[in-house]
Design a protein around this motif. Structure first.
Motif, PDB file in Angstrom:
ATOM      1  N   TRP A  77       0.831  -1.209   0.000  1.00  0.00           N
ATOM      2  CA  TRP A  77       0.000   0.000   0.000  1.00  0.00           C
ATOM      3  C   TRP A  77       0.863   1.255   0.000  1.00  0.00           C
ATOM      4  N   ASP A  78       0.240   2.352  -0.431  1.00  0.00           N
ATOM      5  CA  ASP A  78       0.924   3.643  -0.454  1.00  0.00           C
ATOM      6  C   ASP A  78       0.563   4.493   0.754  1.00  0.00           C
ATOM      7  N   LEU A  79      -0.697   4.476   1.148  1.00  0.00           N
ATOM      8  CA  LEU A  79      -1.116   5.255   2.305  1.00  0.00           C
ATOM      9  C   LEU A  79      -2.409   4.694   2.870  1.00  0.00           C
ATOM     10  N   VAL A  80      -2.708   5.124   4.093  1.00  0.00           N
ATOM     11  CA  VAL A  80      -3.922   4.699   4.789  1.00  0.00           C
ATOM     12  C   VAL A  80      -4.747   5.939   5.106  1.00  0.00           C
ATOM     13  N   VAL A  81      -6.038   5.874   4.802  1.00  0.00           N
ATOM     14  CA  VAL A  81      -6.978   6.942   5.133  1.00  0.00           C
ATOM     15  C   VAL A  81      -8.108   6.318   5.938  1.00  0.00           C
ATOM     16  N   SER A  82      -8.383   6.864   7.100  1.00  0.00           N
ATOM     17  CA  SER A  82      -9.396   6.265   7.970  1.00  0.00           C
ATOM     18  C   SER A  82     -10.586   7.189   8.183  1.00  0.00           C
ATOM     19  N   SER A  83     -11.713   6.576   8.522  1.00  0.00           N
ATOM     20  CA  SER A  83     -12.869   7.353   8.948  1.00  0.00           C
ATOM     21  C   SER A  83     -12.505   8.184  10.166  1.00  0.00           C
ATOM     22  N   GLY A  84     -11.610   7.629  11.010  1.00  0.00           N
ATOM     23  CA  GLY A  84     -11.147   8.376  12.164  1.00  0.00           C
ATOM     24  C   GLY A  84     -10.474   9.674  11.783  1.00  0.00           C
TER      25      GLY A  84
END
Length: 287
Positions: A77-84
């Motif tokens: 993966w390149d990045l993580v985006v969360s609802s948080g």
């Protein structure tokens, strides 16, 4: 009509990026799925970008630490985006006031403490002093259900408090155990007449954040949304006018025949027709 495909690689050349869900797609809450990891690694090796877009109610740094503990390799993966992430931004902007009542577990503490530099979290107070509610989940999702919160939610509704829901998911599977998420409490609150605000899938803020962090132009990039939540991952992607890949062996695995890896086309067609939600593609497990 939804096309059942054999692999992500079979359609990878059509896309610049994928927005991939975590639970039910990349891991089961305890361990990663090797085929899914390999599929995302292959997509990146071909020049694509991978954003892991999750309704986890915690900041992305906490999610990354969890992935590391599970053994999900960082080259998947390149990045993580969360609802948080998206919900925290709204909270810091005062979406539900400067004094809030928190419903959630100790494991969600980072939502209030892992903040952007210079940011100050609202004061956490009792329900009778609060201007709003921040719900990151159940206090003990291994044993509790939304019914355990009825009195608490009724008090909030009676006081007219808005609820910020940090995770729109209703349920999630931890290994072979099904758990309730913050979205179940927010739904119960709305059923009582309360107001809930959402920032994760299928709502726009999390998609806007993912595009921005990947540096993608929304009207140019070819993006595929992958997930096992028909009402979150798939519905959200469709609302953003993006192609979607429905992973049938996740939350709805028991609906499509005896072999989760090979969904029955007829059963899938009927199930989707009942919901009037039609993903572009479908497959059993991500691979």
């Amino acid at each position: 009509m939804t096309e059942i495909i054999p692999s992500l690689a079979s359609i990878a050349a059509r896309y610049d990026a994928v927005f991939c869900d975590l639970w039910g797609c990349l891991h089961n809450g305890k361990t990663p799925y090797p085929a899914a990891v390999a599929a995302l690694q292959g997509f990146r090796a071909g020049g694509g970008k991978v954003a892991l877009v999750t309704n986890a109610p915690r900041p992305h740094a906490t999610v990354i630490a969890q992935l590391d503990r599970m053994g999900v390799p960082r080259d998947a993966w390149d990045l993580v985006v969360s609802s948080g992430d998206a919900a925290q931004t709204a909270m810091l902007q005062g979406a539900v006031g400067q004094k809030v009542f928190h419903i959630g577990a100790v494991k969600d503490e980072d939502f209030f403490t892992m903040l952007p530099e210079g940011a100050v979290a609202p004061e956490r107070v009792g329900m009778l002093e609060a201007e709003g509610i921040v719900c990151t989940g159940l206090e003990d999702d291994l044993t509790e259900t939304p019914a355990d919160y009825r009195a608490q939610l009724l008090l909030g509704k009676t006081r007219g408090l808005p609820m910020l829901c940090a995770n729109p998911d209703i349920i999630a599977d931890l290994g072979d155990k099904r758990l309730y998420c913050a979205g179940a409490l927010a739904g119960a609150y709305e059923d009582m007449g309360g107001t809930a605000l959402y920032f994760g899938k299928p709502h726009p803020p999390i998609y806007d954040l993912a595009r921005a962090r990947l540096g993608l132009q929304s009207d140019e990039a070819r993006i595929l949304c992958i997930g096992d939540g028909i009402g979150t991952d798939v519905a959200g992607g469709i609302a953003e006018v993006l192609d979607t890949l429905f992973i049938t062996a996740g939350l709805a695995a028991d609906q499509f025949g005896p072999d989760p890896a090979t969904p029955d086309a007829g059963l899938l067609t009927d199930w989707l027709a009942e919901r009037q939600i039609y993903p572009t593609f479908a497959m059993g497990f991500l691979g």
